[in-house]
Scaffold this motif. Structure first.
Motif, mmCIF file in Angstrom:
data_model
loop_
_atom_site.group_PDB
_atom_site.id
_atom_site.type_symbol
_atom_site.label_atom_id
_atom_site.label_comp_id
_atom_site.label_asym_id
_atom_site.label_seq_id
_atom_site.Cartn_x
_atom_site.Cartn_y
_atom_site.Cartn_z
ATOM 1 N N GLY A 88 0.835 -1.186 0.000
ATOM 2 C CA GLY A 88 0.000 0.000 0.000
ATOM 3 C C GLY A 88 0.877 1.245 0.000
ATOM 4 O O GLY A 88 2.101 1.159 0.100
ATOM 5 N N THR A 89 0.247 2.411 -0.113
ATOM 6 C CA THR A 89 0.988 3.674 -0.112
ATOM 7 C C THR A 89 0.453 4.581 0.990
ATOM 8 O O THR A 89 -0.680 4.416 1.461
ATOM 9 N N LEU A 90 1.276 5.540 1.407
ATOM 10 C CA LEU A 90 0.903 6.490 2.449
ATOM 11 C C LEU A 90 0.883 7.900 1.888
ATOM 12 O O LEU A 90 1.765 8.292 1.116
ATOM 13 N N GLU A 91 -0.132 8.660 2.281
ATOM 14 C CA GLU A 91 -0.228 10.059 1.903
ATOM 15 C C GLU A 91 -0.591 10.883 3.135
ATOM 16 O O GLU A 91 -1.427 10.473 3.944
ATOM 17 N N GLU A 92 0.036 12.036 3.274
ATOM 18 C CA GLU A 92 -0.301 12.952 4.358
ATOM 19 C C GLU A 92 -1.280 13.994 3.820
ATOM 20 O O GLU A 92 -1.042 14.593 2.770
ATOM 21 N N VAL A 93 -2.378 14.188 4.531
ATOM 22 C CA VAL A 93 -3.421 15.098 4.070
ATOM 23 C C VAL A 93 -3.646 16.176 5.124
ATOM 24 O O VAL A 93 -3.794 15.875 6.313
ATOM 25 N N ALA A 94 -3.692 17.426 4.687
ATOM 26 C CA ALA A 94 -3.899 18.559 5.580
ATOM 27 C C ALA A 94 -5.377 18.920 5.665
ATOM 28 O O ALA A 94 -6.141 18.710 4.714
ATOM 29 N N TYR A 95 -5.776 19.460 6.800
ATOM 30 C CA TYR A 95 -7.126 19.981 6.974
ATOM 31 C C TYR A 95 -7.100 21.026 8.069
ATOM 32 O O TYR A 95 -6.097 21.180 8.787
ATOM 33 N N THR A 96 -8.169 21.776 8.217
ATOM 34 C CA THR A 96 -8.292 22.733 9.307
ATOM 35 C C THR A 96 -9.548 22.432 10.104
ATOM 36 O O THR A 96 -10.509 21.844 9.587
ATOM 37 N N THR A 97 -9.545 22.829 11.370
ATOM 38 C CA THR A 97 -10.725 22.626 12.214
ATOM 39 C C THR A 97 -10.887 23.795 13.175
ATOM 40 O O THR A 97 -9.907 24.318 13.717
ATOM 41 N N ASP A 98 -12.132 24.209 13.382
ATOM 42 C CA ASP A 98 -12.414 25.306 14.311
ATOM 43 C C ASP A 98 -13.620 24.981 15.186
ATOM 44 O O ASP A 98 -14.413 25.857 15.547
ATOM 45 N N VAL A 99 -13.759 23.699 15.534
ATOM 46 C CA VAL A 99 -14.967 23.233 16.228
ATOM 47 C C VAL A 99 -14.913 23.409 17.744
ATOM 48 O O VAL A 99 -15.899 23.116 18.429
ATOM 49 N N GLY A 131 -14.594 26.078 19.733
ATOM 50 C CA GLY A 131 -15.202 27.243 20.359
ATOM 51 C C GLY A 131 -14.230 28.181 21.041
ATOM 52 O O GLY A 131 -14.649 29.025 21.852
ATOM 53 N N ASP A 132 -12.937 28.059 20.735
ATOM 54 C CA ASP A 132 -11.945 28.936 21.354
ATOM 55 C C ASP A 132 -11.466 30.018 20.397
ATOM 56 O O ASP A 132 -10.500 30.734 20.694
ATOM 57 N N GLY A 133 -12.113 30.134 19.235
ATOM 58 C CA GLY A 133 -11.733 31.156 18.273
ATOM 59 C C GLY A 133 -10.495 30.835 17.472
ATOM 60 O O GLY A 133 -10.018 31.672 16.699
ATOM 61 N N VAL A 134 -9.970 29.626 17.614
ATOM 62 C CA VAL A 134 -8.745 29.226 16.920
ATOM 63 C C VAL A 134 -9.083 28.267 15.782
ATOM 64 O O VAL A 134 -9.877 27.335 15.963
ATOM 65 N N MET A 178 -3.693 18.745 19.171
ATOM 66 C CA MET A 178 -4.071 19.859 18.307
ATOM 67 C C MET A 178 -2.888 20.521 17.611
ATOM 68 O O MET A 178 -3.041 21.133 16.555
ATOM 69 N N ILE A 179 -1.690 20.426 18.211
ATOM 70 C CA ILE A 179 -0.514 21.088 17.661
ATOM 71 C C ILE A 179 0.616 20.065 17.587
ATOM 72 O O ILE A 179 0.903 19.386 18.582
ATOM 73 N N ASP A 180 1.243 19.931 16.430
ATOM 74 C CA ASP A 180 2.342 18.976 16.270
ATOM 75 C C ASP A 180 3.410 19.196 17.339
ATOM 76 O O ASP A 180 3.871 20.320 17.554
ATOM 77 N N GLY A 181 3.787 18.106 18.013
ATOM 78 C CA GLY A 181 4.844 18.178 19.008
ATOM 79 C C GLY A 181 4.395 18.658 20.369
ATOM 80 O O GLY A 181 5.195 18.711 21.304
ATOM 81 N N ASP A 182 3.131 19.019 20.523
ATOM 82 C CA ASP A 182 2.610 19.508 21.799
ATOM 83 C C ASP A 182 1.535 18.561 22.300
ATOM 84 O O ASP A 182 0.422 18.523 21.771
#
Length: 347
Positions: free
Chosen positions: A72-83, A85-88, A157-161
Motif C-alpha cells: 500500500g501507499t501512504l499520503e499525508e493530508v492537511a485539513y483545518t478545524t475550528d470546532v 469554540g476557542d476562536g482558533v 491539536m498542535i504537532d509536538g505539543d
C-alpha cells in the motif's frame, strides 16, 4: 380477534424499537470455533474463564512482518478545524493508508474507510511502524481482511505539543474531538478519495455510515467509545482496543470511574435508543497482560441490556470480543484488525 392481533403487533414493535433491534434477531449467536490457517498460531480463552463464550485469537505469521510484494501507499493530508469554540482555527494533518491497487482514476471502485486513533503519546505519523504496515499489506494481499482505506488521526491539536488535545484529557479544550472528526476530517477525506460518499451534508454521511468504521487503541479506545456515543449516525462499526468505556471527561490512565452502573449503561444505550433500527457493531479487543477480564466483564455487563447481542455476524448481532495474550501496545493493532475488519466489511 383483529383487535387482539393489532395489539400484539404494536407490542412487538414497541419492544423492538426500544433498543433499535428492528433488523436483528433476539437470540445471541455463539461464535464458531476458528480454523487455524497455515502459519498462524492460536490463543484460546476457554468459556467460563473470563467470559461466557470461548474466544480464539490468532497470531499472525512472522512472515507478515517482512515487506510484501503488494504494498500500500501512504499520503499525508492537511485539513483545518475550528470546532472547539476557542476562536482558533487549527491546522492539522492525517496520514492515509491506500491499499495496493487503489487507483484514483477508477471512480467505479469504492472503498470502505477505517478511521484509527492512536494511544497516549503517539501521533498520526508515528503510530505504526513499517513492520505494522507490512502486516496490513500481507493481510490485504492474502484476503485475510478486505482492502480498505485507513486514516490515522490525532486528538493532539498542535504537532509536538501533547498538552493540548481535543479529547478533553489534556489541556483546557472541551471533549469535541468527535466533532473534529465528523465535521473537519470526514468531508476532506471522503471527497478526496474514492469512497461511497455522494455529498457532504449530514444526510449524505448518515446514508453511507455502513462503509465507515472508527477504531482506536488505549486512549484512542476511549475516543472510540466516545465516538459511538456522540457520532453514532456517522459510523456503523467500532473497534475499541484495550480501554473500557470511560466518562467523557475521565482519564483512562488515572482511574476515572462512572458514578454508577446505571450511568454507564445509559451512556452506552443513549445513541441506540435515539436512533431506533439503525444497525451497529462493536468489536472490542484486549490483551491478558492488562487484565483482559475487565473488558470481558464489560461485554457481559453490556449483554444485560436488550440493546446488545453477542456474536460475529454483523446482520444478526452487534457485539463481540477478542482476548489475546499480548501486552498493552499500539504495536498489536494489526492483529486486532485481523479479527474485526472481516466482520465489519467482509462478504
Amino acid at each position: 380477534m383483529k383487535k387482539h392481533s393489532l395489539l400484539l403487533v404494536l407490542l412487538v414493535v414497541v419492544l423492538l424499537i426500544g433498543c433499535g433491534k428492528t433488523t436483528q434477531t433476539a437470540t445471541a449467536v455463539k461464535p464458531q470455533a476458528q480454523d487455524v490457517p497455515e502459519g498462524f498460531t492460536a490463543f484460546t480463552y476457554p468459556a467460563g474463564k473470563y467470559f461466557e463464550y470461548e474466544t480464539t485469537w490468532l497470531r499472525l505469521p512472522s512472515a507478515y512482518k517482512e515487506e510484501a510484494e503488494q504494498k500500500g501507499t501512504l499520503e499525508e493530508v492537511a485539513y483545518t478545524t475550528d470546532v472547539y469554540g476557542d476562536g482558533v482555527t487549527y491546522e492539522k494533518h492525517v496520514m492515509v493508508y491506500l491499499p495496493y491497487g487503489y487507483d484514483q482514476n477508477d471512480k467505479d471502485t469504492k472503498y470502505n474507510v477505517v478511521y484509527y486513533e492512536h494511544g497516549d503519546g503517539q501521533n498520526y505519523k508515528t503510530v505504526f511502524t513499517q513492520e505494522q504496515f507490512n502486516q496490513l499489506d500481507h493481510m490485504m494481499a492474502n484476503g485475510d481482511i478486505p482492502r480498505v482505506i485507513i486514516v490515522f488521526t490525532t486528538f493532539y491539536m498542535i504537532d509536538g505539543d501533547k498538552e493540548v488535545s481535543g479529547d478533553g484529557r489534556t489541556g483546557t479544550l472541551p471533549n469535541l474531538f468527535y466533532k473534529e472528526v465528523t465535521e473537519s476530517i470526514l468531508p476532506v477525506i471522503e471527497t478526496k478519495y474514492n469512497t461511497y460518499l455522494t455529498g457532504t451534508t449530514k444526510e449524505d454521511f448518515v446514508a453511507t455510515r455502513d462503509h465507515r468504521a472508527f477504531t482506536g487503541y488505549s486512549r484512542g479506545s476511549a475516543a472510540t467509545w466516545n465516538m459511538f456515543h456522540n457520532a453514532f449516525e456517522y459510523f456503523r462499526f467500532y473497534a475499541p482496543m484495550s480501554v473500557e468505556v470511560v466518562p467523557e471527561q475521565g482519564d483512562p490512565d488515572h482511574g476515572m470511574e462512572w458514578s454508577s452502573d446505571a450511568e454507564k449503561m445509559a451512556y452506552l444505550e443513549a445513541p441506540i435508543k435515539a436512533n431506533p433500527g439503525m444497525p451497529f457493531f462493536i468489536y472490542t479487543c484486549k490483551g491478558t497482560a492488562e487484565h483482559a477480564e475487565k473488558q470481558a466483564k464489560l461485554v457481559e455487563f453490556m449483554l444485560t441490556s436488550d440493546c446488545f447481542i453477542y456474536g460475529h455476524d454483523r446482520e444478526t448481532s452487534n457485539l463481540a470480543i477478542t482476548i489475546s495474550n499480548l501486552n498493552h501496545s499500539d504495536r498489536h493493532v494489526p492483529y486486532y484488525f485481523y479479527d474485526s475488519l472481516p466482520v465489519f466489511f467482509g462478504k
